[in-house]
Design a protein around this motif. Sequence first.
Motif, PDB file in Angstrom:
ATOM      1  N   ILE B 150       0.824  -1.204   0.000  1.00 36.98           N
ATOM      2  CA  ILE B 150       0.000   0.000   0.000  1.00 36.98           C
ATOM      3  C   ILE B 150       0.864   1.262   0.000  1.00 36.98           C
ATOM      4  O   ILE B 150       0.378   2.361   0.244  1.00 36.98           O
ATOM      5  CB  ILE B 150      -0.954   0.019   1.213  1.00 36.98           C
ATOM      6  N   ARG B 154       6.792   2.242   5.246  1.00 36.87           N
ATOM      7  CA  ARG B 154       7.358   1.894   6.556  1.00 36.87           C
ATOM      8  C   ARG B 154       8.612   1.039   6.386  1.00 36.87           C
ATOM      9  O   ARG B 154       9.584   1.184   7.134  1.00 36.87           O
ATOM     10  CB  ARG B 154       6.301   1.171   7.411  1.00 36.87           C
ATOM     11  N   ALA B 206       2.559  -7.751   2.136  1.00 33.42           N
ATOM     12  CA  ALA B 206       3.481  -7.481   1.027  1.00 33.42           C
ATOM     13  C   ALA B 206       4.878  -8.026   1.301  1.00 33.42           C
ATOM     14  O   ALA B 206       5.578  -8.432   0.381  1.00 33.42           O
ATOM     15  CB  ALA B 206       3.546  -5.983   0.750  1.00 33.42           C
ATOM     16  N   LEU B 207       5.277  -8.006   2.571  1.00 30.10           N
ATOM     17  CA  LEU B 207       6.596  -8.517   2.925  1.00 30.10           C
ATOM     18  C   LEU B 207       6.421  -9.655   3.914  1.00 30.10           C
ATOM     19  O   LEU B 207       5.680  -9.530   4.887  1.00 30.10           O
ATOM     20  CB  LEU B 207       7.447  -7.421   3.588  1.00 30.10           C
TER      21      LEU B 207
END
Lengths: 166, 583
Positions: B150, B154, B206-207
């Motif tokens: 998104i 971070r 995502a990670l």
Amino acid sequence: MQKKISKIPFKGTAEQEEKLKAVIAECKGDKSKLMHVMQQAQGIYGYLPYEVQVMIAEGMDVPLEKVYGVSTFYAQFSLSPKGAYNISVCLGTACYVKGSQKILDKVCEELGVQPGECSSDGMFSVEACRCIGACGLAPVFTVNDEVYGKVTPEEIPGILAKYRNG
Amino acid sequence: MSNVNVKVNGIEVSVPAGSTVLQAARAAGVEIPTLCYLKEINEIGACRICVAEVKGARSLVASCVYPVNEGMEISTNTPKVIESRKTTLELLLSNHKKECLSCVRSGNCELQKLCTDYGIEDAHKYSGAMTHYAIDRSASHMYRDNEKCILCRRCVAACSNVQAVSVIGANDRGFDTHISSAFEKPLAETSCVSCGQCIVACPTGALSERDDTAKVFEALNDPTKHVVVQTAPSIRVALGEEFGCEMGSIVTGKMVAALRRLGFDKVFDTNFSADLTIMEEANEFIQRYTKKENLPIITSCSPGWIKYCEYYFPEMIPNLSTCKSPQGMFGSVAKTYYAQKMGIDPKDIYVVAIMPCTAKKFEAERLDHTAVKGLADIDAVLTTRELARMIKKEGILFNLLPDDTFDAPFGLGSGAGTIFGATGGVMEAALRTAYETLTKENLDDLHIDFNDVRGTEGVKEATYNIAGNEIHVAVASGLANAEKVLKMVKNGEKHYDFIEIMACPGGCVNGGGQPIQPASVRNNVDIRAVRAAALYRDDKSLPVRKSHENPDIKQIYAEYLEKPGSHIAHEILHTGYIARKKY
Ligand code: SF4
Ligand code: SF4
Ligand code: SF4
Ligand code: FES
Ligand code: FES
């Protein structure tokens, strides 16, 4: 569009390297000058390949990813060299309406490249551009300084051949 | 500092001047959702999920960065605010690979939670033009799926601000903006140090770590394999979080019981091999200190730090301790000493390591980690999260398990071994042993704590007078802090004899493989401090608190390793490093 990264081997000269090193030496220690150094490098090499970005990253003591991030953010930077002949196809409104997308597609197909790329022999590079003020001649493209107007896709191979055979 | 008075949803609060709207709301007992904001790490005010209405302001403000001032009236839940948050979520979802059913973060995903909270349930309504990216599975510790990203950044902030590594960033622009590395190189071809701090910072799927649970299940189901497992110090104070225990719970007994139920033939404690590391490292320190050779000596148990040193400070490689990490030492003695003792062919022994760390996956693949020729010391590394996944998959009701204890001969660990998991712990453990070795005196309970090297600060320093020697030590955690310390050492500004470096801020308790706590927790609780406090409690409660007094350690030296720094110890417990090129 994601910026196209050239696969053409880097052919920088010692002279170019010296010029870039001089620019870096001037700006070293001032990270706010990164953009400036990159602009100069773009001027010296015509594009910002891996080797050049590494020189900048190491010289300016910033991570390579930061340099790359900037190079992909601003339209003024290119990751692909200009060919001996740079073909710029106008996608301005007048040209677009007259089918310039088909011209661009045809040029790319003939050369086997994507817009923003350079052919592997280093001869031709292709890009799309905005209105160049020759709307009367739409669709328009340029090869270096020569302007071609009212072209059809069928004429493309012939025009390219003219440069190829040089 | 002076205070200002503000009203949040009509509730009056007084907060320190300079507080943000988000902090003021929290003080008033009101939660505002956040996505990009991660306290002290990423404060860029970009995602706008945290909007609030401020009386008199023209538009909604981003509460995570907007400062309060005297008399400010804030509303966090007006229809306008709710509508704006919904639109933000819908926009995010419109370019998101929505596969919550199978996603590794389902149930613990900050995006998913917000969509549930705001009633954005019809996933298909939000299918617009999508960007497509291949999943990058090149690295040995993690993968990145940009289609679930998104763009909160971070991870980028963790990699550059916390770790001073900066191999990932937001590239290209507009709709094509995506997280990747320079020249779109796969992560494995960059100078990523495998720390996993990006993973624990990521709000979505995502990670994620490379999932090695399948190969461990396979080994457990293979009757020809003798499968042993070791658990790092920090697992016992974090695993409980995956099962709803209060943060900082010590769950050693249940963890051992769960591992046994998973079918491991032997359940061992990495605290044992942490003690072994101290035996070797304290000895190495004393040798180097006496000869004034390659000082400062720098600890080597954090593989993220080791990889960082190899890439970013290769000139410091001679300063690194040659000790393998506790994980590596364990694997070495499991395939040599233990194999002999048990009469098992080392190639039938399968060693699994449960680690708080993603870099340990990389370490296990290092070519020189082979005490027995042709056999890797460690066959599989699982993070705390993967272990929890296995326990859940097997239907083991963790919270109902009776406490169980580790197996011999690697089942005893000292308090010194347990504190390895907190920044400063390795230093303290080494000092306990070095002190007694150098002074030949006993450190009693009043003097066993080296408080100056404890705590979550990024850099700590102390000087100890041991047997007439002034020993200068430094402790750094988080690689940006390590960088600072090393630069000072290099330019002669500081002189140290012994440095402990941990790649992850706060040490392994906050490792890249630990349970992921959402920003809503991390913004308000220092998870490093809470988990570390549990380790120090564990240390205090153990019968043996010094590595050299651990009976299992005495036994292995008596039966096999002779003495610290012996020829055989060098053969199997020590290693070398390679200078790597950054680009
Ligand atoms: S990242 Fe979150 S929202 Fe996206 S598929 Fe995974 S769980 Fe669902
Ligand atoms: S694992 Fe660590 S070094 Fe690698 S990209 Fe993530 S934060 Fe950066
Ligand atoms: S990968 Fe995760 S942390 Fe990084 S920008 Fe994407 S969603 Fe945010
Ligand atoms: S639009 Fe093509 S020249 Fe003007
Ligand atoms: S803008 Fe405040 S959390 Fe993203």
